[in-house]
Write a protein that holds these residues in place. Structure first.
Motif: not given
Length: 212
Positions: A104-117, A119-122
């Motif tokens: 899911s991350v590879e296809h655009g998902w990212w943990l909301p709330g900034g806990r992972w900082g 998201r890298p563009a790559d």
């Protein structure tokens, strides 16, 4: 409830779930795992079963469907066979929650709330960053299909009781303990019954957060 009482409560729920599965006849049940077998499995796969999961597997080991899969249903056995199953398949199953989330991350998902900082563009860098962050989240142990229980190691007793349905970034609580999960999954599937949400103390760190 004390820690010892919570452990006993979890074990009893696991035993009730196994008995109910036998009554419903929805799977093939073999004799439960012995304490020595459970210890061996935990050592082999680097896991620790929560008390309820341990009680469930000791009371009866589900190893397969009671009937062939229906049309459109996956032919894959939804029950992990902890006694005689293919170790490679079980390891794949253990890694599935994280691997599907990374997909899911590879296809655009990212943990909301900034806990992972940020998201890298790559996408590859995003996956690497997410994999590093996921190394510290509770391990999920397969129960049936996409249903999981949190491992017992490093967790309080309560999170080891709640059953979660996990597919990628989609997490749904499916029972406050194994006994409730069996009723929800097999006792009356499709029922309009309103199932209580797990209490705050039953949330599994990180994974329950994905359910909101």
């Amino acid at each position: 409830m004390t820690g010892d009482e919570a452990v006993r409560d979890g074990v009893r729920a696991g035993e009730r779930a196994a008995r109910r599965l036998a009554e419903l006849g929805v799977c093939v049940l073999e004799p439960g795992l012995s304490g020595a077998e459970i210890d061996r499995i935990e050592a082999e796969y680097g896991i620790v079963f929560a008390p309820g999961h341990r009680g469930f597997l000791a009371a009866g080991l589900p190893v397969g469907r009671a009937a062939p899969p229906e049309e459109g249903e996956s032919p894959r056995n939804p029950w992990p066979d902890w006694r005689d199953g293919d170790p490679e398949l079980i390891r794949e199953w253990l890694g599935r929650p994280v691997e599907e989330l990374l997909f899911s991350v590879e296809h655009g998902w990212w943990l909301p709330g900034g806990r992972w900082g940020q998201r890298p563009a790559d996408p590859a860098e995003a996956v690497a960053a997410a994999r590093a962050a996921l190394a510290s989240v509770p391990k999920l142990i397969p129960l049936h299909g996409h249903r999981y229980l949190a491992a017992g190691a490093g967790e309080t007793v309560a999170p080891g009781r709640v059953v979660l349905s996990v597919v990628g970034a989609d997490t749904i609580p499916y029972g406050r303990d194994l006994a409730e999960w069996v009723e929800r999954e097999f006792g009356d599937p499709g029922s309009d019954k309103v199932w209580p949400e797990p209490a705050a103390g039953d949330r599994v760190s990180f994974w329950s957060d994905l359910a909101g």
